[in-house]
Design a protein around this motif. Structure first.
Motif, PDB file in Angstrom:
ATOM      1  N   PHE A 235       0.851  -1.191   0.000  1.00 27.89           N
ATOM      2  CA  PHE A 235       0.000   0.000   0.000  1.00 27.89           C
ATOM      3  C   PHE A 235       0.883   1.236   0.000  1.00 27.89           C
ATOM      4  O   PHE A 235       1.431   1.635   1.030  1.00 27.89           O
ATOM      5  CB  PHE A 235      -0.909  -0.027   1.225  1.00 27.89           C
ATOM      6  CG  PHE A 235      -1.755   1.206   1.425  1.00 27.89           C
ATOM      7  CD1 PHE A 235      -2.286   1.900   0.350  1.00 27.89           C
ATOM      8  CD2 PHE A 235      -2.042   1.666   2.708  1.00 27.89           C
ATOM      9  CE1 PHE A 235      -3.073   3.036   0.532  1.00 27.89           C
ATOM     10  CE2 PHE A 235      -2.825   2.791   2.918  1.00 27.89           C
ATOM     11  CZ  PHE A 235      -3.336   3.481   1.823  1.00 27.89           C
ATOM     12  N   ASP A 236       1.024   1.852  -1.170  1.00 28.61           N
ATOM     13  CA  ASP A 236       1.842   3.055  -1.301  1.00 28.61           C
ATOM     14  C   ASP A 236       1.008   4.251  -0.850  1.00 28.61           C
ATOM     15  O   ASP A 236       0.395   4.953  -1.655  1.00 28.61           O
ATOM     16  CB  ASP A 236       2.294   3.221  -2.753  1.00 28.61           C
ATOM     17  CG  ASP A 236       3.354   4.289  -2.917  1.00 28.61           C
ATOM     18  OD1 ASP A 236       3.533   5.091  -1.974  1.00 28.61           O
ATOM     19  OD2 ASP A 236       3.998   4.336  -3.977  1.00 28.61           O
ATOM     20  N   TYR A 237       0.998   4.456   0.451  1.00 31.66           N
ATOM     21  CA  TYR A 237       0.143   5.482   1.053  1.00 31.66           C
ATOM     22  C   TYR A 237       0.452   6.870   0.506  1.00 31.66           C
ATOM     23  O   TYR A 237      -0.453   7.681   0.278  1.00 31.66           O
ATOM     24  CB  TYR A 237       0.323   5.455   2.571  1.00 31.66           C
ATOM     25  CG  TYR A 237      -0.516   6.457   3.327  1.00 31.66           C
ATOM     26  CD1 TYR A 237      -1.897   6.367   3.332  1.00 31.66           C
ATOM     27  CD2 TYR A 237       0.086   7.487   4.048  1.00 31.66           C
ATOM     28  CE1 TYR A 237      -2.676   7.283   4.034  1.00 31.66           C
ATOM     29  CE2 TYR A 237      -0.677   8.407   4.754  1.00 31.66           C
ATOM     30  CZ  TYR A 237      -2.065   8.306   4.744  1.00 31.66           C
ATOM     31  OH  TYR A 237      -2.827   9.210   5.432  1.00 31.66           O
ATOM     32  N   GLY A 277      -7.860   0.320  -9.033  1.00 27.86           N
ATOM     33  CA  GLY A 277      -9.009   0.800  -8.266  1.00 27.86           C
ATOM     34  C   GLY A 277      -9.098   0.070  -6.941  1.00 27.86           C
ATOM     35  O   GLY A 277      -8.592  -1.055  -6.797  1.00 27.86           O
ATOM     36  N   TRP A 278      -9.756   0.682  -5.969  1.00 27.28           N
ATOM     37  CA  TRP A 278      -9.936  -0.005  -4.687  1.00 27.28           C
ATOM     38  C   TRP A 278     -10.773  -1.268  -4.859  1.00 27.28           C
ATOM     39  O   TRP A 278     -10.619  -2.233  -4.112  1.00 27.28           O
ATOM     40  CB  TRP A 278     -10.560   0.941  -3.658  1.00 27.28           C
ATOM     41  CG  TRP A 278      -9.555   1.873  -3.050  1.00 27.28           C
ATOM     42  CD1 TRP A 278      -9.490   3.229  -3.165  1.00 27.28           C
ATOM     43  CD2 TRP A 278      -8.427   1.489  -2.253  1.00 27.28           C
ATOM     44  NE1 TRP A 278      -8.395   3.717  -2.494  1.00 27.28           N
ATOM     45  CE2 TRP A 278      -7.729   2.674  -1.917  1.00 27.28           C
ATOM     46  CE3 TRP A 278      -7.934   0.271  -1.788  1.00 27.28           C
ATOM     47  CZ2 TRP A 278      -6.574   2.674  -1.140  1.00 27.28           C
ATOM     48  CZ3 TRP A 278      -6.777   0.264  -1.015  1.00 27.28           C
ATOM     49  CH2 TRP A 278      -6.120   1.456  -0.701  1.00 27.28           C
ATOM     50  N   GLU A 279     -11.616  -1.275  -5.893  1.00 27.71           N
ATOM     51  CA  GLU A 279     -12.376  -2.491  -6.145  1.00 27.71           C
ATOM     52  C   GLU A 279     -11.456  -3.655  -6.531  1.00 27.71           C
ATOM     53  O   GLU A 279     -11.743  -4.819  -6.232  1.00 27.71           O
ATOM     54  CB  GLU A 279     -13.425  -2.259  -7.239  1.00 27.71           C
ATOM     55  CG  GLU A 279     -12.889  -1.905  -8.608  1.00 27.71           C
ATOM     56  CD  GLU A 279     -12.611  -0.415  -8.814  1.00 27.71           C
ATOM     57  OE1 GLU A 279     -12.424  -0.020  -9.979  1.00 27.71           O
ATOM     58  OE2 GLU A 279     -12.603   0.332  -7.814  1.00 27.71           O
ATOM     59  N   ASP A 280     -10.317  -3.314  -7.167  1.00 26.27           N
ATOM     60  CA  ASP A 280      -9.342  -4.354  -7.521  1.00 26.27           C
ATOM     61  C   ASP A 280      -8.674  -4.918  -6.270  1.00 26.27           C
ATOM     62  O   ASP A 280      -8.454  -6.126  -6.161  1.00 26.27           O
ATOM     63  CB  ASP A 280      -8.286  -3.786  -8.467  1.00 26.27           C
ATOM     64  CG  ASP A 280      -8.876  -3.282  -9.768  1.00 26.27           C
ATOM     65  OD1 ASP A 280      -9.642  -4.038 -10.387  1.00 26.27           O
ATOM     66  OD2 ASP A 280      -8.572  -2.152 -10.160  1.00 26.27           O
ATOM     67  N   VAL A 281      -8.336  -4.022  -5.344  1.00 25.10           N
ATOM     68  CA  VAL A 281      -7.716  -4.462  -4.088  1.00 25.10           C
ATOM     69  C   VAL A 281      -8.700  -5.299  -3.283  1.00 25.10           C
ATOM     70  O   VAL A 281      -8.350  -6.339  -2.717  1.00 25.10           O
ATOM     71  CB  VAL A 281      -7.232  -3.246  -3.263  1.00 25.10           C
ATOM     72  CG1 VAL A 281      -6.635  -3.705  -1.937  1.00 25.10           C
ATOM     73  CG2 VAL A 281      -6.224  -2.421  -4.055  1.00 25.10           C
ATOM     74  N   ILE A 282      -9.940  -4.853  -3.233  1.00 24.13           N
ATOM     75  CA  ILE A 282     -10.979  -5.588  -2.491  1.00 24.13           C
ATOM     76  C   ILE A 282     -11.173  -6.982  -3.081  1.00 24.13           C
ATOM     77  O   ILE A 282     -11.321  -7.975  -2.353  1.00 24.13           O
ATOM     78  CB  ILE A 282     -12.301  -4.792  -2.519  1.00 24.13           C
ATOM     79  CG1 ILE A 282     -12.138  -3.500  -1.708  1.00 24.13           C
ATOM     80  CG2 ILE A 282     -13.451  -5.630  -1.953  1.00 24.13           C
ATOM     81  CD1 ILE A 282     -13.270  -2.514  -1.896  1.00 24.13           C
ATOM     82  N   ASN A 316     -11.696   3.824   6.265  1.00 23.73           N
ATOM     83  CA  ASN A 316     -12.247   3.934   4.928  1.00 23.73           C
ATOM     84  C   ASN A 316     -13.270   2.819   4.669  1.00 23.73           C
ATOM     85  O   ASN A 316     -12.953   1.629   4.815  1.00 23.73           O
ATOM     86  CB  ASN A 316     -11.122   3.844   3.893  1.00 23.73           C
ATOM     87  CG  ASN A 316     -11.633   3.947   2.468  1.00 23.73           C
ATOM     88  OD1 ASN A 316     -12.570   4.698   2.191  1.00 23.73           O
ATOM     89  ND2 ASN A 316     -11.039   3.195   1.564  1.00 23.73           N
ATOM     90  N   PRO A 317     -14.499   3.157   4.310  1.00 24.85           N
ATOM     91  CA  PRO A 317     -15.544   2.137   4.097  1.00 24.85           C
ATOM     92  C   PRO A 317     -15.151   1.083   3.067  1.00 24.85           C
ATOM     93  O   PRO A 317     -15.570  -0.069   3.165  1.00 24.85           O
ATOM     94  CB  PRO A 317     -16.743   2.964   3.621  1.00 24.85           C
ATOM     95  CG  PRO A 317     -16.514   4.329   4.178  1.00 24.85           C
ATOM     96  CD  PRO A 317     -15.026   4.523   4.140  1.00 24.85           C
ATOM     97  N   ALA A 318     -14.332   1.480   2.087  1.00 20.22           N
ATOM     98  CA  ALA A 318     -13.969   0.553   1.024  1.00 20.22           C
ATOM     99  C   ALA A 318     -12.927  -0.470   1.453  1.00 20.22           C
ATOM    100  O   ALA A 318     -12.789  -1.517   0.823  1.00 20.22           O
ATOM    101  CB  ALA A 318     -13.444   1.329  -0.186  1.00 20.22           C
ATOM    102  N   THR A 319     -12.181  -0.174   2.523  1.00 21.00           N
ATOM    103  CA  THR A 319     -11.075  -1.067   2.896  1.00 21.00           C
ATOM    104  C   THR A 319     -11.203  -1.678   4.283  1.00 21.00           C
ATOM    105  O   THR A 319     -10.486  -2.626   4.599  1.00 21.00           O
ATOM    106  CB  THR A 319      -9.731  -0.299   2.834  1.00 21.00           C
ATOM    107  OG1 THR A 319      -9.800   0.850   3.699  1.00 21.00           O
ATOM    108  CG2 THR A 319      -9.428   0.144   1.418  1.00 21.00           C
ATOM    109  N   VAL A 325      -7.004  -5.984   7.139  1.00 18.04           N
ATOM    110  CA  VAL A 325      -7.377  -4.883   8.025  1.00 18.04           C
ATOM    111  C   VAL A 325      -8.105  -5.422   9.252  1.00 18.04           C
ATOM    112  O   VAL A 325      -7.817  -5.037  10.397  1.00 18.04           O
ATOM    113  CB  VAL A 325      -8.251  -3.863   7.270  1.00 18.04           C
ATOM    114  CG1 VAL A 325      -8.737  -2.768   8.220  1.00 18.04           C
ATOM    115  CG2 VAL A 325      -7.478  -3.250   6.102  1.00 18.04           C
ATOM    116  N   LYS A 326      -9.053  -6.314   9.046  1.00 16.63           N
ATOM    117  CA  LYS A 326      -9.817  -6.878  10.172  1.00 16.63           C
ATOM    118  C   LYS A 326      -8.924  -7.673  11.125  1.00 16.63           C
ATOM    119  O   LYS A 326      -9.147  -7.663  12.341  1.00 16.63           O
ATOM    120  CB  LYS A 326     -10.940  -7.768   9.634  1.00 16.63           C
ATOM    121  CG  LYS A 326     -12.062  -6.987   8.944  1.00 16.63           C
ATOM    122  CD  LYS A 326     -13.266  -7.861   8.658  1.00 16.63           C
ATOM    123  CE  LYS A 326     -12.962  -8.945   7.654  1.00 16.63           C
ATOM    124  NZ  LYS A 326     -14.183  -9.726   7.294  1.00 16.63           N
TER     125      LYS A 326
END
Length: 362
Positions: A235-237, A277-282, A316-319, A325-326
């Motif tokens: 994750f390149d913040y 996209g974050w959808e790709d990470v998810i 972030n709701p998406a992550t 993360v959990k």
């Protein structure tokens, strides 16, 4: 436009670092260029000087002697110079290391190096530095630090008497034809810098140490079946949170992740870095996430940056629903030692493996 990138072609002693300040229409006379009758490089068979290199277009440059005054583009280049024993020749740096962020045996010396730029060195300051060698990490990394569009041209480097040398394992990553799964290109950079600076013996010792570190990790975790290895997202913040940037399979970080016994979730991405996209990470739902933040200038500032990146993923709701993360599966290792060539790449392999395989890696 991408900065000109120089690749090695030694015929006798070693795979040399890409270097030079030619303008593309012939060898760089100011650097002591030379060609044999067959157009090959004039390289010392004893490992000394002269040392010849060519660029991607075949333009050859010969170093008749070691540089006397070096400027490094960032802390990674400075660290390499210090490790090679050429630190006394470093007259300045950009992106300076924060106090305590380099190993203790290097930190005090690093803090004595003149800071020419807190980020990218201004063009006028670099050209007026009096350097005869500039070690550059950013050839294909225009997004790092901003302001790269104001970098000197090769003609300007030449006019100032500065040889322009790149860390090819990082700067040229996007142009690789196949995925990188080991640190051989990084080792070539170190060997090459050793040749250019007259510290080949030290370079050989550094490479041997890296191999020993990586071999130990491979012995400890190498038996794990590929599909049983944990999945991993860098994750390149600092690249921004609106759209994540994936580490692809030509970037040195991909090799670091793979050698550590993990599976880069974007291993199917050809190139060095790619916006996704974050959808790709998810969809990948990684087992582990590395919080890749850049050096903030101090240990406390770096801790705060890691905390900030982790908090963003939690909030972030998406992550926040990602498995890593959990479960709190975060790796706190900075960007530079993962994505930029250096001895510390091998240490990062070990440090990641120790987290992913507790008890197996010493």
């Amino acid at each position: 436009m991408r900065s000109r990138v120089w690749w090695p072609t030694t015929a006798v002693v070693l795979g040399l670092l890409a270097a030079g300040c030619g303008d593309g229409d012939g060898a760089d006379e100011g650097a002591g260029s030379d060609k044999d009758a067959a157009g090959g490089a004039a390289v010392s068979a004893t490992g000394g000087f002269p040392v010849s290199v060519t660029d991607c277009a075949g333009t050859r440059t010969t170093f008749a002697a070691a540089p006397k005054k070096i400027v490094t583009s960032n802390a990674a280049g400075l660290e390499l110079m210090l490790r090679l024993g050429a630190g006394d020749k470093v007259a300045g740096t950009g992106f300076p290391p924060g106090k305590g962020t380099l190993p203790p045996e290097l930190d005090a010396r690093a803090q004595q190096v003149k800071v020419l730029g807190r980020t990218v060195i201004a063009k006028e300051k670099l050209l007026g530095s009096g350097a005869d060698l500039y070690l550059d990490t950013f050839a294909s990394m225009a997004g790092m630090g901003g302001g790269m569009g104001d970098a000197p041209t090769e003609a300007e480097f030449k006019a100032a008497g500065i040889r322009h040398v790149f860390l090819k394992s990082t700067a040229c990553a996007a142009d690789r034809k196949t995925p990188v799964t080991d640190l051989s290109a990084v080792e070539d950079d170190i060997t090459s810098l050793g040749a250019v600076t007259g510290t080949s013996a030290t370079a050989k010792e550094l490479v041997a140490g890296m191999r020993k570190t990586v071999d130990a990790v491979r012995s400890a975790v190498g038996g794990a079946a590929p599909d049983a290895r944990p999945t991993y997202f860098f994750f390149d913040y600092d690249a921004g949170t609106k759209q994540p940037v994936a580490v692809c399979n030509r970037q040195v970080a991909h090799a670091v992740i793979t050698l550590a016994g993990a599976r880069n979730v974007f291993a199917d991405c050809d190139g060095d870095f790619k916006p996704v996209g974050w959808e790709d990470v998810i969809a990948k739902d990684p087992d582990w996430i590395q919080l890749g933040v850049r050096d903030r200038g101090s240990e406390s500032a770096n801790r705060a940056a890691f905390d900030e990146a982790q908090r963003w993923l939690h909030d972030n709701p998406a992550t926040k629903g990602l498995k890593a993360v959990k479960e709190g599966h975060f790796v706190r290792i900075g960007s530079e030692r993962t994505t930029i060539a250096g001895v510390s790449n091998a240490d990062t392999v070990r440090d990641i493996a120790k987290i992913l395989y507790p008890g197996k890696v010493g």
